[in-house]
Design a protein around this motif. Structure first.
Motif, PDB file in Angstrom:
ATOM      1  N   LYS A 147       0.845  -1.189   0.000  1.00 34.04           N
ATOM      2  CA  LYS A 147       0.000   0.000   0.000  1.00 34.04           C
ATOM      3  C   LYS A 147       0.885   1.245   0.000  1.00 34.04           C
ATOM      4  CE  LYS A 147      -3.562  -2.492   2.579  1.00 34.04           C
ATOM      5  NZ  LYS A 147      -3.718  -3.415   1.529  1.00 34.04           N
ATOM      6  N   GLU A 148       0.495   2.251  -0.765  1.00 33.70           N
ATOM      7  CA  GLU A 148       1.219   3.515  -0.790  1.00 33.70           C
ATOM      8  C   GLU A 148       0.520   4.483   0.144  1.00 33.70           C
ATOM      9  OE1 GLU A 148       2.649   6.777  -4.039  1.00 33.70           O
ATOM     10  OE2 GLU A 148       2.708   4.664  -4.543  1.00 33.70           O
ATOM     11  N   THR A 149       1.292   5.150   0.976  1.00 31.11           N
ATOM     12  CA  THR A 149       0.686   6.008   1.987  1.00 31.11           C
ATOM     13  C   THR A 149       0.645   7.483   1.586  1.00 31.11           C
ATOM     14  OG1 THR A 149       2.825   6.167   3.094  1.00 31.11           O
ATOM     15  CG2 THR A 149       1.298   4.472   3.885  1.00 31.11           C
ATOM     16  N   GLY A 150       1.438   7.888   0.608  1.00 33.65           N
ATOM     17  CA  GLY A 150       1.470   9.297   0.210  1.00 33.65           C
ATOM     18  C   GLY A 150       0.311   9.664  -0.707  1.00 33.65           C
ATOM     19  N   PRO A 151       0.206  10.970  -1.006  1.00 34.86           N
ATOM     20  CA  PRO A 151      -0.910  11.456  -1.828  1.00 34.86           C
ATOM     21  C   PRO A 151      -0.737  11.197  -3.329  1.00 34.86           C
ATOM     22  CG  PRO A 151       0.522  13.280  -1.243  1.00 34.86           C
ATOM     23  CD  PRO A 151       1.057  12.058  -0.526  1.00 34.86           C
ATOM     24  N   ASP A 152       0.459  10.848  -3.774  1.00 31.53           N
ATOM     25  CA  ASP A 152       0.718  10.725  -5.213  1.00 31.53           C
ATOM     26  C   ASP A 152      -0.183   9.709  -5.894  1.00 31.53           C
ATOM     27  OD1 ASP A 152       2.676  12.599  -4.823  1.00 31.53           O
ATOM     28  OD2 ASP A 152       4.349  11.205  -5.037  1.00 31.53           O
ATOM     29  N   LEU A 153      -0.297   8.534  -5.333  1.00 28.81           N
ATOM     30  CA  LEU A 153      -1.089   7.488  -5.976  1.00 28.81           C
ATOM     31  C   LEU A 153      -2.567   7.891  -6.035  1.00 28.81           C
ATOM     32  CD1 LEU A 153      -0.845   4.777  -7.384  1.00 28.81           C
ATOM     33  CD2 LEU A 153      -1.345   3.678  -5.198  1.00 28.81           C
ATOM     34  N   GLN A 154      -3.076   8.512  -5.001  1.00 31.53           N
ATOM     35  CA  GLN A 154      -4.471   8.970  -5.025  1.00 31.53           C
ATOM     36  C   GLN A 154      -4.677  10.009  -6.122  1.00 31.53           C
ATOM     37  OE1 GLN A 154      -6.982   7.494  -3.420  1.00 31.53           O
ATOM     38  NE2 GLN A 154      -5.362   6.106  -2.785  1.00 31.53           N
ATOM     39  N   GLN A 155      -3.688  10.861  -6.323  1.00 33.77           N
ATOM     40  CA  GLN A 155      -3.758  11.839  -7.403  1.00 33.77           C
ATOM     41  C   GLN A 155      -3.782  11.124  -8.756  1.00 33.77           C
ATOM     42  OE1 GLN A 155      -4.431  14.862  -7.356  1.00 33.77           O
ATOM     43  NE2 GLN A 155      -3.656  15.822  -9.201  1.00 33.77           N
ATOM     44  N   GLY A 156      -2.976  10.074  -8.926  1.00 34.70           N
ATOM     45  CA  GLY A 156      -2.971   9.298 -10.165  1.00 34.70           C
ATOM     46  C   GLY A 156      -4.309   8.624 -10.424  1.00 34.70           C
ATOM     47  N   ILE A 157      -4.927   8.108  -9.379  1.00 34.13           N
ATOM     48  CA  ILE A 157      -6.248   7.483  -9.512  1.00 34.13           C
ATOM     49  C   ILE A 157      -7.270   8.534  -9.939  1.00 34.13           C
ATOM     50  CG2 ILE A 157      -8.130   6.420  -8.180  1.00 34.13           C
ATOM     51  CD1 ILE A 157      -5.832   4.971  -6.571  1.00 34.13           C
ATOM     52  N   ARG A 158      -7.198   9.714  -9.341  1.00 34.36           N
ATOM     53  CA  ARG A 158      -8.122  10.797  -9.706  1.00 34.36           C
ATOM     54  C   ARG A 158      -7.935  11.202 -11.170  1.00 34.36           C
ATOM     55  NH1 ARG A 158      -8.187  15.893 -10.554  1.00 34.36           N
ATOM     56  NH2 ARG A 158      -6.056  16.306  -9.914  1.00 34.36           N
ATOM     57  N   LEU A 159      -6.678  11.392 -11.587  1.00 35.80           N
ATOM     58  CA  LEU A 159      -6.402  11.760 -12.981  1.00 35.80           C
ATOM     59  C   LEU A 159      -6.819  10.647 -13.939  1.00 35.80           C
ATOM     60  CD1 LEU A 159      -2.907  13.461 -12.616  1.00 35.80           C
ATOM     61  CD2 LEU A 159      -5.071  14.578 -13.231  1.00 35.80           C
ATOM     62  N   GLY A 160      -6.567   9.388 -13.549  1.00 35.56           N
ATOM     63  CA  GLY A 160      -6.978   8.257 -14.386  1.00 35.56           C
ATOM     64  C   GLY A 160      -8.485   8.221 -14.575  1.00 35.56           C
ATOM     65  N   ALA A 161      -9.222   8.496 -13.498  1.00 39.57           N
ATOM     66  CA  ALA A 161     -10.689   8.524 -13.586  1.00 39.57           C
ATOM     67  C   ALA A 161     -11.146   9.689 -14.463  1.00 39.57           C
ATOM     68  CB  ALA A 161     -11.308   8.612 -12.190  1.00 39.57           C
TER      69      ALA A 161
END
Length: 187
Positions: A147-161
């Motif tokens: 699991k990634e704990t930083g905000p980067d991956l969540q930002q990638g998921i948002r951009l991907g969506a």
């Protein structure tokens, strides 16, 4: 009908892992279009139908585990490779960066490999969400299932969506590539 596959592994054990960003993007897209992903009895996938003015899109999360993602295609024999969009993780991109492309190889991604074997083609659109390479001394499997704990991956998921939603709303692959390729939190 267009088929959108978000790749990941089923179960709470893998829910927030880097390897499950495909599931996360489809969850976000389903919420945007106000549809709910459901499991069909005796079928190894969750799905939701999104209907636009011009097209029907079936959001699908295979429940076959990542390495056997292609098995879900037996439920959709009428869908041609060029009518498929796949959302998955990509270690060769920095965490949170996205890349959209049409066609190509599996680049060692077992979920893509499985799909390409079943389709006998790689001519489908991919939305890659960057998860970075593992740190030195960290096993690849441990990294992708971690699991990634930083905000980067969540930002990638948002951009991907956002990119996926643009495709569903009718933007061309070329337009979405120009707008989103290699974007990340600082773009």
């Amino acid at each position: 009908m267009k088929l959108i596959l978000g790749l990941g592994n089923p179960g709470t054990k893998y829910a927030d892992s880097r390897h499950n960003v495909g599931f996360s993007v489809l969850d976000a897209s389903a919420a945007f279009f106000q549809v709910r992903l459901r499991k069909r009895c005796f079928h190894l996938y969750r799905y939701a139908l999104v209907v636009t003015d011009n097209e029907e899109f079936l959001l699908v999360q295979p429940l076959t585990y990542m390495n056997a993602s292609g098995k879900v295609l037996k439920y959709f024999p009428q869908v041609a490779p060029e009518d498929i969009i796949v959302v998955c993780d990509q270690m060769d991109l920095p965490s949170g960066m996205i890349r959209i492309r049409k066609g190509g190889s599996s680049a060692g991604h077992n979920g893509l490999k499985s799909l390409m074997q079943e389709l006998d083609s790689g001519e489908f659109v991919r939305i890659y969400i960057g998860i970075s390479r593992p740190s030195e001394g960290v096993d690849v499997v441990d990294h992708v299932l971690g699991k990634e704990t930083g905000p980067d991956l969540q930002q990638g998921i948002r951009l991907g969506a956002e990119a996926l939603n643009a495709l569903i709303k009718g933007d061309s692959v070329q337009e979405v590539m120009i707008a989103y390729n290699r974007r990340n939190r600082s773009s």
